[in-house]
Design an enzyme around this catalytic site. Structure first.
Site: not given
Length: 316
Positions: A102, A119, A177, A197
């Site tokens: 991200h 996050e 990740h 992705r």
């Protein structure tokens, strides 16, 4: 009833191909979807917003509710932000999620349509032997990164980390990740649905098409330095799981009752991850059950939670 009453939220459901059914069986989520990959428990995102289930504003979306009552209910820390600052999910990874990344604030600012996403994950449960990927084993060049993507060996250069119930992972934006199969997670994140992705196991969607990869964006936005991580199981009845520029997350294990203080700097989000109880505030009483999501508007006040239950409390 006060305008600033505790709000019970109905989540948004997502049926991504890697999801399972534990959100139905473990958290009693009601949906006609066969697969429940994610439930967005606190969301004012354009791709789906939580719905208010009680009181004067029953039936309104969270964003609509904030627009009507005023941004002050988000708190003074969020007044300068264009969008509601965070998004909270349950994630049921029956299968591996894609290897992804991200963007951070800097990259998002320079690319229209991108939204930064830092996050954290709280592992609610997992299968024996479950694992995830977290960042690179060592510093890597952009060419080495690109070569690993092209040769489908990207997981060979990532940290493969075993997980256990109660583990906590903080994932700064830019960290490559992937959540592995058999993991149930509560995720607190910046309010973003931007995902690049990198690798998707050559999978195809329900229409038989390979899912889109975002190699250029990933190469531009990934942190290529060696990653360090901590996933120690944390103990204690009231502990801070994560504290960063975007959110603070506490875990409360309530045996009998606990009194909590809220002020005008931030709303409170309560996610009930285990057990049941009640919330008392200003004459209002809310029943709490495993899987519930409660939003309390920013205000100078106190409230009480009875147990036994476990709560993930998030605020700015």
């Amino acid at each position: 009833m006060s305008e600033l009453y505790p709000v019970r939220l109905i989540p948004v459901f997502k049926d991504y191909l890697w999801g399972g059914t534990k959100l139905k069986t473990v958290f009693n989520k009601k949906s006609e979807l066969n697969i429940l990959a994610e439930s967005w428990e606190l969301s004012a995102n354009k791709d789906g917003q939580s719905i208010i289930a009680n009181g004067k504003y029953q039936g309104y979306g969270l964003k609509e509710y904030i627009d009507i009552v005023g941004k002050e209910i988000v708190g003074t820390k969020g007044l300068a932000l264009d969008d509601f600052p965070i998004l909270i999910k349950f994630i049921d990874a029956k299968k591996n999620l894609s290897v992804q990344v991200h963007p951070d604030d800097e990259y998002a600012t320079c690319h229209d349509g991108a939204n930064a996403k830092t996050e954290m994950w709280y592992i609610l449960d997992c299968n024996v032997g479950a694992y995830l990927y977290y960042g690179f084993k060592k510093d890597i060049t952009k060419q080495e990164y690109q070569d690993a993507i092209r040769s489908n060996t990207i997981t060979d250069v990532l940290n493969k980390v075993p997980v256990h119930k109660g583990d906590v992972f903080f994932i700064p934006a830019g960290t490559v990740h992937a959540i592995g199969a058999g993991i149930l997670i509560c995720e607190i994140q910046q309010n973003s649905n931007t995902t690049y992705r990198v690798y998707d196991y050559d999978r195809r969607d329900k229409d038989g098409n390979k899912r889109e990869l975002h190699i250029r964006e990933a190469l531009e936005s990934s942190n290529l330095k060696k990653s360090t991580y901590s996933n120690s199981v944390l103990d204690g009845d009231d502990i801070i799981l994560t504290q960063c520029d975007y959110f603070t997350v506490r875990r409360l294990k309530v045996q009998n009752r606990v009194q909590l203080r809220i002020d005008k700097t931030s709303f409170h989000s309560l996610i009930i991850t285990d057990g049941s109880g009640e919330l008392y505030m200003g004459g209002e009483i809310l029943k709490l059950n495993k899987g519930d999501s409660i939003f309390i508007p920013a205000q100078n006040n106190e409230y009480t939670v009875s147990g036994p239950c476990e709560i993930i409390l998030s605020f700015l």
